[in-house]
Design an enzyme around this catalytic site. Structure first.
Site, mmCIF file in Angstrom:
data_model
loop_
_atom_site.group_PDB
_atom_site.id
_atom_site.type_symbol
_atom_site.label_atom_id
_atom_site.label_comp_id
_atom_site.label_asym_id
_atom_site.label_seq_id
_atom_site.Cartn_x
_atom_site.Cartn_y
_atom_site.Cartn_z
ATOM 1 N N GLU A 1 9.815 3.000 1.491
ATOM 2 C CA GLU A 1 8.994 4.130 1.966
ATOM 3 C C GLU A 1 8.800 4.051 3.483
ATOM 4 O O GLU A 1 8.928 5.058 4.194
ATOM 5 C CB GLU A 1 7.641 4.127 1.253
ATOM 6 C CG GLU A 1 6.637 5.147 1.776
ATOM 7 C CD GLU A 1 5.218 4.603 1.823
ATOM 8 O OE1 GLU A 1 4.611 4.600 2.913
ATOM 9 O OE2 GLU A 1 4.720 4.164 0.761
ATOM 10 N N HIS A 2 8.496 2.864 4.001
ATOM 11 C CA HIS A 2 8.344 2.683 5.450
ATOM 12 C C HIS A 2 9.657 2.971 6.178
ATOM 13 O O HIS A 2 9.678 3.644 7.214
ATOM 14 C CB HIS A 2 7.903 1.252 5.746
ATOM 15 C CG HIS A 2 6.446 1.014 5.585
ATOM 16 N ND1 HIS A 2 5.657 0.510 6.598
ATOM 17 C CD2 HIS A 2 5.609 1.204 4.539
ATOM 18 C CE1 HIS A 2 4.417 0.388 6.183
ATOM 19 N NE2 HIS A 2 4.365 0.794 4.924
ATOM 20 N N HIS B 1 7.805 -0.114 -1.648
ATOM 21 C CA HIS B 1 6.891 0.177 -0.538
ATOM 22 C C HIS B 1 7.614 0.024 0.804
ATOM 23 O O HIS B 1 7.436 0.827 1.721
ATOM 24 C CB HIS B 1 5.699 -0.778 -0.630
ATOM 25 C CG HIS B 1 4.649 -0.548 0.401
ATOM 26 N ND1 HIS B 1 3.766 -1.535 0.794
ATOM 27 C CD2 HIS B 1 4.333 0.530 1.147
ATOM 28 C CE1 HIS B 1 2.963 -1.063 1.710
ATOM 29 N NE2 HIS B 1 3.286 0.185 1.949
ATOM 30 N N GLU C 1 0.122 -4.836 7.444
ATOM 31 C CA GLU C 1 -0.586 -4.030 6.448
ATOM 32 C C GLU C 1 -1.038 -4.903 5.281
ATOM 33 O O GLU C 1 -2.155 -4.753 4.765
ATOM 34 C CB GLU C 1 0.314 -2.898 5.959
ATOM 35 C CG GLU C 1 -0.348 -1.999 4.932
ATOM 36 C CD GLU C 1 0.581 -0.937 4.399
ATOM 37 O OE1 GLU C 1 0.234 -0.313 3.385
ATOM 38 O OE2 GLU C 1 1.674 -0.739 4.981
#
Length: 849
Positions: free
Chosen positions: A58-59, A55, A136
């Site tokens: 991905e950022h 994840h 997040e």
């Protein structure tokens, strides 16, 4: 001329010499183009020592690449041309996707593949982005679905990746350590290569032109082999396990969960088919029966984990208070209905209906939505093996009926916190319950009448109260807007929410028929929007008139409660989305009418009697004008003789607080209206300024200041008035601090803008062309709506476009100064109290609780 693809025909997969898998979707009628890249690796493929690494990567990929530094990377590029983009990390795959005007297709694709193949992975940027990801994580720690899946993972996913923590946070991502950097780069090198990637392209180009784009992408990607299925341990299905999860602010929920093995490749379309019938709101459906008995508000089936024949299937019911007390009866109904649905007779009756629904949805879907549908290898299409799907469905339902599910109840019942390495849970076991025997006598759901062909006729002379905008849409889509303005005041609070409640089933049924239906309370008016299959819209509208004029008493009874829940921010959506939904209602509201008296039919009739109705149709064929006008004439409200604009508040700085202030995070909206709403030159400069601000604002407040995960700005229209909107949701900053950061950003941006003549000229030219373009129906309709609600004449948009084409840097600088100094006023909507110097609503408006 490109040949259009059948919307229901699966685009074939091509495998290039490098191993890259490609699907091409030719859409000659579209003004937009889209790209979707699926990398066949996800959260469960990351090293167990670093939860969230996939994840996090991905950022990081959005933060610049070798050929495109961050200022020229994909995100600012897509924002600059008014497109959309996002990414998603799932268990075993990661998707990156965007949609842009078709003439920017290649430029966007090259940026995307460069960031996938050659990311910078700058150490300082990693430190900043880790804080964004941690924000997040904190937001997801309040998300209902996330917490429910974490709770289920405690019992189903023991010693399985489904039960592990994969989101990532500050503690699990030690970016300062060399071992982490090695793992990060190793993961990227292993999986971000041609053998692991699928590329889907959609646009108005020919198939050969799209294939040429795919080969350009192939040349930029690293070559590598396809990695076959990674092993996963067996999923565990505990017997007779009931759990209770404490969720204080969400509506009660009941989840039934099964761990399945041996799902075939046709299991995904089979589950999608089953999900559509579980969520059906048609008369005699499962949900309709449970609603009528006061037990349930909504139902859905979802699959939070699926890989290599394994799957976790969840049926989730949003309960009423009565349903919470009768959980066992709801479970009995669900299980009994599954038995009814498993018969061959139900399959024969349902598959044709399902095919029609999918065909219509794809017909009106944007290019990106079509790619996201077809990226699933067995998505239902013209060439689907129906026999195999039917067999997979029978096998899945057989497993569901043969095993008692894990039962998870979510409500506000106090529970102790449990230790967890991921999201915090207040969870405990409880004793199973049994329902008394009940004969349900299920019947097949009634057919959706809006799926048939709608009435047509000769073109008729159009009424002056209906604005008719062309040209006819080549794909058979259209948009209709109906706006009721209340004279002299706004509607009494609660009636708009009552009508929204009454339209729930109609929203679902219209969606099945390929039409998106929305009803919005805009304070001084109500707005009904229908977008989709043109011939279905008159048919739907014919049936809405009676419901709008006389909704069920149950909906009227809930109007006040729904309005109060909205202003208390008690919904399940993130806070910022709830504020955005409320903004039009409170924007110019200085005389809001509120009453605690029960809502009555006579009161609604009084509301309609003081409303003036206006209508605008965009993209319809001429032979639909008769049926459309006939349906509009039958609607409640008086036809407006003259178009009027919105009322404008004279207050310069107004602060509205909703919610209690203890929601855990600060959600903040700042809307700055145009200082001269009717002046085309002013609007032109503000629109260009809005486009220039978007990425700079996002980068400063989200990436550099790390205020929170949700940050954006844009020029938009609120309650009929154009202006600049700034939005932030932060777990750490107060509302006053967010406001201060916005003011500081605007001050700093003023210094940057003086040296951006080239960027201003490019943005103005781009917006000028697109502002009056009619080949993108949805964008054209939304643009026309803004002008229409503001009360502008038919030539206003053209004059704004002309003003943008000749815009000078001095005008944009002047717009920024007017914005900074609040020449048109500043309006804040937030869940926090106001600082000194701001006007707040008069007592009794019920904007705070």
């Amino acid at each position: 001329m490109p040949v259009p693809a059948d919307s229901f025909q699966r685009p074939p997969q091509i495998r290039l010499s490098s191993g890259l898998r490609v699907r091409l979707l030719c859409l000659p009628e579209s003004a937009q183009a889209a790209v979707l890249v699926r990398v066949h690796a996800g959260a469960h493929d990351a090293p167990a020592a670093y939860p969230g690494l996939a994840h996090f990567l991905e950022h990081l990929l959005f933060l610049g690449s070798r050929n495109y530094p961050v200022e020229q990377s994909l995100m600012p590029f897509v924002q600059a041309c008014g497109g959309q983009l996002n990414a998603s990390t799932r268990e075993r795959h990661t998707d990156y996707f965007f949609q842009v005007p078709a003439d920017h297709h290649q430029e966007g694709l090259l940026r995307l593949v460069d960031m996938l193949a050659r990311p910078l992975l700058d150490p300082d940027a990693q430190l900043r982005e880790r804080e964004v990801l941690h924000a997040e994580y904190r937001a997801r720690a309040e998300d209902v679905e996330t917490l429910c899946d974490a709770a289920l993972g405690r019992v189903i996913g023991e010693e399985h990746p489904f039960g592990a923590f994969h989101a990532g946070n500050r503690e699990t991502l030690p970016v300062e350590q060399e071992s982490f950097q090695l793992a990060l780069r190793g993961y990227h090198q292993r999986f971000y290569c041609t053998g692991q990637i699928e590329l889907l392209l959609a646009g108005p180009q020919t198939e050969d032109e799209l294939l040429q784009l795919a080969r350009l992408a192939e040349d930029s990607l690293g070559v590598g082999p396809e990695i076959c299925n990674r092993d996963a341990p067996p999923l565990k299905q505990p017997q007779e396990t009931w759990l209770r999860l404490q969720l204080d602010k969400a509506a009660p929920r009941l989840l039934l969960a099964w761990a399945l093995e041996g799902i075939t490749e046709h299991g995904q379309p089979a589950l999608d088919y089953l999900a559509s019938w579980i969520a059906s709101e048609a008369p005699e459906s499962l949900l309709s029966r449970l609603r009528n008995q006061g037990l349930c508000q909504s139902l859905k089936l979802r699959m939070p984990y699926s890989y290599a024949g394994q799957g976790v299937v969840v049926i989730e019911a949003t309960l009423t208070e009565q349903g919470l007390k009768q959980r066992a009866q709801v479970i009995d109904a669900l299980m009994d209905w599954l038995g009814f649905f498993s018969t061959d007779i139900r399959w024969q009756a349902g598959r044709e209906h399902y095919s029609c629904v999918i065909r219509r949805r794809l017909q009106v879907a944007e290019p990106l939505a079509r790619l996201r549908y077809w990226v699933e290898p067995q998505a239902w299409g013209e060439d689907s093996d129906e026999s195999a799907v039917h067999g997979a469905l029978a096998s899945i339902i057989g497993q569901l009926l043969a095993t008692r599910p894990v039962v998870l109840t979510c409500d506000a019942t106090p529970r102790d916190s449990i230790e967890t390495a991921g999201f915090p849970l207040r969870l405990s076991f409880e004793a199973p319950e049994r329902a008394e025997a009940h004969a349900w006598h299920w019947q097949p759901p009634k057919a959706n009448p809006w799926l048939r062909a709608g009435p047509r006729g000769k073109a008729v002379a159009r009424q002056p109260t209906l604005d008719w905008l062309g040209p006819e849409d080549a794909a058979g889509r259209a948009t209709l807007y109906l706006h009721w303005r209340f004279m002299p005041d706004r509607a009494t609070a609660g009636y708009g929410q009552a009508l929204q409640h009454a339209l729930q089933t109609q929203v679902w049924a219209a969606g099945e028929a390929g039409v998106e239906l929305r009803f919005e309370d805009q304070g001084h008016g109500w707005l009904l929007s229908l977008y989709g299959i043109a011939e279905a819209i008159p048919l739907i509208l014919q049936d809405l008139g009676a419901l709008l004029a006389r909704p069920p008493q149950a909906s009227l009874a809930q109007g006040h409660q729904l309005a109060e829940r909205a202003f208390r921010l008690e919904g399940d959506q993130m806070l910022l989305r709830q504020l955005l939904a409320l903004l039009p209602q409170v924007f110019n509201d200085s005389t809001a009418s509120a009453t605690q008296a029960p809502l009555k039919q006579t009161g609604l009739e009084q509301q309609w009697s003081k409303s003036e109705r206006q209508a605008m149709a965009v993209g319809f064929a001429a032979d639909l004008s008769g049926p459309l006008q006939e349906a509009i004439t039958a609607l409640p409200g008086m036809a407006a003789a003259v178009r009027s604009g919105p009322k404008v508040s004279s207050e310069s700085r107004r602060w509205l607080q909703v919610g209690s202030g203890d929601e855990g995070e600060t959600a903040f909206l700042l809307f700055c209206p145009l200082p001269a709403p009717g002046d085309c030159s002013t609007e032109a400069s503000w629109r260009v300024l809005g486009r220039l601000l978007e990425h700079a604002f996002f980068r400063r407040l989200r990436s550099e200041l790390q205020l929170g995960y949700a940050v954006f700005s844009r020029f938009t229209c609120v309650a009929g008035q154009g202006g600049m909107l700034f939005a932030v949701q932060s777990p750490t900053a107060s509302a006053a601090e967010i406001l201060g950061h916005i003011e500081s950003f605007l001050e700093g941006f003023a210094l940057q803008l003086t040296s951006q003549a080239a960027q201003i000229e490019e943005a103005a030219r781009e917006l000028s062309v697109r502002h009056v373009a009619t080949n993108d129906l949805r964008a054209y309709a939304e643009q026309s709506l803004q002008s229409w609600l503001a009360g502008h004449d038919a030539g206003h948009q053209t004059r704004v476009a002309q003003a943008m084409a000749t815009l000078e840097i001095a005008q944009v600088l002047a717009a920024l100064e007017a914005l900074r100094h609040g020449s048109g006023g500043w309006r804040v909507l937030t869940n926090a109290a106001s600082p000194q110097g701001w006007q707040t609503p008069a007592k009794g408006l019920r904007l705070t609780t």
